[in-house]
Scaffold this active site. Structure first.
Site: not given
Ligand SMILES: O=P(O)(O)OC[C@H]1O[C@H](O[C@H]2O[C@H](CO)[C@@H](O)[C@H](O)[C@H]2O)[C@H](O)[C@@H](O)[C@@H]1O
Ligand SMILES: O=c1ccn([C@@H]2O[C@H](COP(=O)(O)OP(=O)(O)O)[C@@H](O)[C@H]2O)c(=O)[nH]1
Ligand SMILES: [Mg+2]
Length: 729
Positions: A164, A277, A371, A379, A498
């Site tokens: 991811h 971020k 990211d 969203e 060969y």
């Molecule tokens: O589990 P945490 O350490 O609290 O972190 C939350 C998640 O963050 C990362 O999210 C990623 O996945 C998203 C969906 O594919 C993507 O949009 C984003 O760019 C990534 O940063 C992480 O990869 C997850 O494993 C974590 O659970």
């Molecule tokens: O108060 C909040 C703010 C954000 N999100 C969710 O957190 C996710 C963030 O995902 P993103 O891929 O943007 O980044 P990541 O945190 O996975 O790196 C999104 O689905 C948001 O809707 C949430 O559940 N609660």
């Molecule tokens: Mg050959």
């Protein structure tokens, strides 16, 4: 009924503790929010950590509750959380994969020990649940070793892996002391998915440089298994976000927000707390806006949500303090009696509030420094059901590859981000509509369901391909069948390529000479009066003369330009010309001058540019460049360009191994025709021979051959079986 087992570090729900009471709540973060919305739709179960250290006596109770939701917890001790999650995952892999290696990475040996230990722990839970026929889908950087561990325990399982976060360039990835082990772990999967093509490209490049594996386009061959590497940009539950805007609770919140921000335009920013971020840099751009364009004071506010995350990791704690300070400074400097420049929240919000914010915000400001994807941007788009609002998106987010109608910015360029905000605030309605409706179509089509379907269909396809390869592999039964056929045949012809067929490749082509064992095998084959043995190669005739001229076998050199019957002289195909050589040679010499390690081999009717010793990606780049270059030069010369295994060969159109093979068969009544070859040029033989011929491909590239063998060792083994020679031990 077979099932899909999803495995990620975190479950889509987390446990919260308050005064000894444990409750469950939805997890934030893209992986959990994205997949969490659909895992319930099929026969799926999810294995992961519930996000808290749980006392052992409470675990059974919580496990039961989770099982009811098809969730299976992996409980982690405090040391495991510290070392595997905070340490290795978030202080090694996260910074390196997000290009922050020099600032934040801390390569601690004990973190690595725990990372291995916890990946094994996850594996044990998987093995206790998995049944034959199930599909495994492992997610993300915390579990890079898991596909390999599961593969070792259950070699037949269908395993997918998805990363991811970005996969960094080789120059970053190579810094990790345990880089080879991490790649080997990932390659335990049958299909490896990334958000973007660049991530996939970086992974393939790192694999080719770090591991002794063969890769051809997007397929990596490891232990005779083909692993496919592809990009699958993750989507969101579009319909959920689109329809939420009509939900009563959301409508109520929209009303409230509108009343609170009457006349003030809102710029929205939503992230987990993370240095990747670009939150501080974003604040800087907003501050520049207020400084440079004072007219926006009291007219625009930044609504900034930062969701607490990994705040026990020191760098995150520090970042939080820096954000607090920066927000405080800006607000202190610009705030008026009835206007705040920044509305800052350090907590998570319910979905309804998020939806209302997405729906009313004039501008969605998403500017990560790096990211993997960024689901927040998608969203925001899905929530703009009126086709208004403007998205400003960092080019460093995976989402920028799809949301091309956003205002795309470089987050390091404060002036550009500030300018983008001004552009967004002044964009006319038609332009907003054009951009937003086109992005909404993308988010709607490439939704989360679509993503899962694409990934799963590809995994099934890869598995089918592997199985068909396996069924075509010469089995013991086939071997015995061929042995019987050989024994009863009265007139046999066997075509042997060969290099890559009888011997392994060598970086120095002159070092790939025949060994004693090969000579005795060929002697045995050719001493049988019923056999007609043909060594058919792309090598020079002088070369074949030196090695095999004394033997009782026919030789075909330069892919058919020269032939020599046993005990006789060499003949060349009549009517061939080599007039074209000086001009092409000049081009090739130019590539040798520019490409260290490459060289030209000159044959009578062909020229070959070799790049086996060239640094991998430079070789690929130059070979493509060379072929493009030659394309125009060869058209009127009756030549063909043949890309082979680390070679580009230019030869006369008339020369072809298939044609040469047919000439040798020449209507003689062979009742046993066999051909073995590994390369592209051997395909001509496989295609030219009659249907009754036994054609065998060496390696695992796709082929017209009926059967497969893995390597020269297996070829020799088969020839020994046919000729009753004892096997080497
Ligand atoms: O589990 P945490 O350490 O609290 O972190 C939350 C998640 O963050 C990362 O999210 C990623 O996945 C998203 C969906 O594919 C993507 O949009 C984003 O760019 C990534 O940063 C992480 O990869 C997850 O494993 C974590 O659970
Ligand atoms: O108060 C909040 C703010 C954000 N999100 C969710 O957190 C996710 C963030 O995902 P993103 O891929 O943007 O980044 P990541 O945190 O996975 O790196 C999104 O689905 C948001 O809707 C949430 O559940 N609660
Ligand atoms: Mg050959």
């Amino acid at each position: 009924m077979s099932k899909t087992i999803i495995i990620s570090n975190r479950l889509p729900v987390k446990i919260l503790e308050q005064n000894g009471e444990y409750t469950l709540e939805a997890t934030e973060g893209g992986l959990a929010t994205g997949l969490g919305s659909i895992y319930k739709q099929g026969n799926n179960i999810w294995i992961g950590w519930p996000g808290l250290e749980m006392p052992e006596d409470k675990q059974d109770d919580i496990s039961k509750k989770l099982h009811d939701m098809s969730l299976f917890p992996v409980y982690l001790s405090q040391e495991e959380i510290n070392e595997y999650y905070e340490g290795f995952s978030n202080e090694v892999l996260w910074p390196v994969f997000h290009y922050y290696a020099s600032t934040y990475a801390n390569y601690k040996q004990s973190n690595w020990q725990y990372y291995q230990q916890v990946n094994k722990k996850f594996c044990e839970v998987v093995l206790s649940i998995v049944e034959p026929g199930d599909t495994i889908w492992v997610h993300d950087y915390q579990l890079l070793l898991l596909p390999g561990l599961i593969r070792n325990a259950q070699p037949e399982l269908s395993i997918g892996f998805f990363l991811h976060i970005p996969f960094p360039s080789y120059e970053m990835f190579r810094l990790i002391p345990w880089r080879a082990e991490l790649l080997e772990g990932m390659l335990g999967a049958d299909l490896i998915g990334f958000h973007t093509f660049d991530d996939a490209r970086h992974f393939l490049s790192a694999t080719g440089r770090i591991l002794p594996v063969r890769a051809s386009s997007n397929i990596v061959s490891i232990n005779d298994r083909s692993v496919v590497v592809e990009s699958f940009p993750m989507g969101i539950d579009h319909d959920k976000y689109a329809s939420l805007t009509k939900d009563d609770k959301v409508k109520e919140q929209i009303k409230l927000l509108k009343a609170n921000f009457k006349g003030i335009r809102i710029i929205l920013s939503v992230d987990r707390l993370d240095y990747s971020k670009g939150i501080l840099q974003r604040l800087q751009a907003f501050e520049m806006l207020l400084k440079t364009y004072p007219d926006y004071k009291e007219k625009v506010s930044l609504y900034m949500i930062v969701v607490p995350s990994r705040d026990t990791v020191p760098q995150y704690k520090e970042l939080r303090d820096q954000i607090d300070k920066k927000v405080g400074n800006i607000n202190a400097l610009y705030r008026t009696m009835d206007w705040s420049p920044i509305h800052y929240y350090y907590r998570s919000f319910p979905l309804e509030t998020l939806s209302a914010l997405y729906h009313i915000a004039d501008v969605g400001l998403v500017t990560p420094m790096r990211d993997g994807m960024n689901l927040v941007s998608k969203e925001y788009v899905a929530s703009r059901t009126k086709n208004d609002g403007v998205l400003i998106l960092s080019e460093m987010a995976g989402a920028s590859k799809e949301l091309i109608d956003a205002i795309i910015v470089n987050p390091n360029n404060t002036l550009e981000v500030c300018g983008a905000i001004v552009e967004a605030l002044n964009m006319d309605d038609d332009e907003k509509k054009r951009r937003m409706s086109s992005m909404r179509k993308v988010v709607e089509k490439f939704n989360i369901g679509h993503w899962v379907k694409l990934f799963m269909n590809k995994l099934t396809e890869v598995k089918t391909l592997q199985q068909s390869m396996r069924t075509k592999h010469v089995s013991y039964k086939t071997e015995q069948h061929l042995k019987g056929w050989y024994a009863h045949a009265e007139k046999r012809i066997i075509f042997l390529d060969y290099d890559g067929t009888l011997v392994n490749f060598n970086t120095n082509i002159n070092h790939a000479s025949p060994d004693e064992d090969l000579y005795s095998l060929l002697d045995k084959l050719s001493s049988d009066p019923l056999n007609h043995i043909v060594l058919i190669s792309g090598r020079k005739h002088e070369n074949l003369s030196d090695w095999f001229g004394h033997m009782d076998i026919d030789l075909v050199a330069e892919h058919g330009a020269w032939t020599k019957a046993a005990g006789q002289k060499w003949h060349r195909i009549p009517g061939l010309t080599d007039q074209w050589k000086p001009e092409i040679l000049q081009v090739l010499e130019n590539y040798v001058d520019r490409t260290p390690g490459s060289f030209v081999e000159e044959k009578t009717y062909s020229l070959v540019w070799h790049y086996r010793k060239v640094e991998e990606s430079l070789g690929d780049l130059r070979s493509n460049e060379l072929m493009n270059n030659l394309k125009y030069l060869v058209v009127d010369k009756g030549l063909q360009i043949l890309p082979g295994d680390k070679v580009v060969e230019i030869k006369n159109m008339e020369i072809n191994k298939g044609r040469a093979a047919l000439t040798l068969i020449d209507n003689k009544e062979y009742d046993f025709i066999m051909a073995l070859g590994d390369d592209y040029t051997d395909e001509d033989i496989f295609k030219a021979l009659p249907d009754t011929a036994i054609t065998i491909k060496i390696g695992n590239n796709s082929s017209a051959a009926k059967y497969y063998l893995r390597n020269p060792q297996e070829v020799r083994k088969l020839l020994r079986v046919l000729t009753h020679l004892p096997q080497l031990t």
